[in-house]
Design a protein around this motif. Sequence first.
Motif, short mmCIF file in Angstrom:
data_model
loop_
_atom_site.label_atom_id
_atom_site.label_comp_id
_atom_site.label_asym_id
_atom_site.label_seq_id
_atom_site.Cartn_x
_atom_site.Cartn_y
_atom_site.Cartn_z
N TYR A 73 -3.73 -3.18 -12.06
CA TYR A 73 -4.31 -1.85 -12.07
C TYR A 73 -4.85 -1.57 -10.59
O TYR A 73 -5.25 -2.41 -9.87
CB TYR A 73 -5.12 -1.37 -13.12
CG TYR A 73 -6.30 -2.17 -13.24
CD1 TYR A 73 -7.71 -1.89 -12.48
CD2 TYR A 73 -6.78 -2.91 -14.32
CE1 TYR A 73 -8.65 -2.50 -12.44
CE2 TYR A 73 -7.84 -3.64 -14.49
CZ TYR A 73 -8.83 -3.60 -13.60
OH TYR A 73 -9.93 -3.89 -13.87
N ASP A 74 -5.11 -0.18 -10.11
CA ASP A 74 -5.52 -0.02 -8.89
C ASP A 74 -7.12 0.08 -9.00
O ASP A 74 -7.98 -0.53 -8.06
CB ASP A 74 -5.03 1.32 -8.33
CG ASP A 74 -3.53 1.02 -7.76
OD1 ASP A 74 -3.37 0.12 -6.91
OD2 ASP A 74 -2.51 1.83 -8.14
N GLU A 89 -4.26 5.40 -10.79
CA GLU A 89 -3.13 4.65 -10.19
C GLU A 89 -2.80 5.38 -8.80
O GLU A 89 -2.92 6.71 -8.71
CB GLU A 89 -1.88 4.89 -11.08
CG GLU A 89 -0.63 4.38 -10.53
CD GLU A 89 -0.55 2.89 -10.50
OE1 GLU A 89 0.05 2.29 -9.45
OE2 GLU A 89 -1.12 2.00 -11.44
N THR A 101 5.86 7.34 -12.45
CA THR A 101 4.57 7.04 -12.29
C THR A 101 3.60 7.26 -13.41
O THR A 101 2.80 6.36 -13.78
CB THR A 101 4.03 7.92 -11.06
OG1 THR A 101 4.91 7.81 -9.87
CG2 THR A 101 2.55 7.50 -10.50
N ILE A 105 1.38 4.51 -15.56
CA ILE A 105 -0.02 4.25 -15.93
C ILE A 105 -0.16 4.37 -17.59
O ILE A 105 -1.13 3.89 -18.36
CB ILE A 105 -0.83 5.38 -15.31
CG1 ILE A 105 -2.31 5.32 -15.33
CG2 ILE A 105 -0.47 6.94 -15.88
CD1 ILE A 105 -2.94 6.22 -14.50
N VAL A 119 -3.61 10.13 -11.30
CA VAL A 119 -2.55 9.62 -10.44
C VAL A 119 -2.57 10.28 -9.15
O VAL A 119 -2.73 11.56 -9.21
CB VAL A 119 -1.26 9.68 -11.25
CG1 VAL A 119 -0.11 9.39 -10.36
CG2 VAL A 119 -1.31 9.06 -12.75
#
Length: 148
Positions: A73-74, A89, A101, A105, A119
């Motif tokens: 994960y970011d 994300e 996208t 997530i 996002v």
Amino acid sequence: MQELNFPKFEFRFKSNENKVSIFDEIRKKFIILQPEEWVRQHSVQYLIQQKDYPKSLINVEKELKVNGLSKRYDIVVFNPDGSIHIIVECKSHHVKIDQTTFDQIARYNLTLNANYLMVTNGINHYYCRMDFENERYEFLRDIPSYEI
């Protein structure tokens, strides 16, 4: 680097062997500056400076298992009790945000159970609140600020 749709933040940079790195306050180290990292660092500063989340509750680029597969994960923002409040994300500014996208997530969130999703590609930002009872997410204008 590309100008992003975030407030102006101050960053620390260093250059080594023709590569520019940016200092990550959360990981406490310099990271090679790629377009996605540029978006990630802006997102972290947005959470800290605009939304008042304590650095101690923010985690960046960690591995998790989704259906037995290793994913990264970011950004995750924790609640003080250790549960997950927000998953972020980040995509590079030239990556179009689409259903794929959101599916990505959402898959992460099957494991993490965050209350909110963000996002962003640095240009467009999408914010959602999870409705676990009805198994869907509701789009919001922004994510909530930190509340003690």
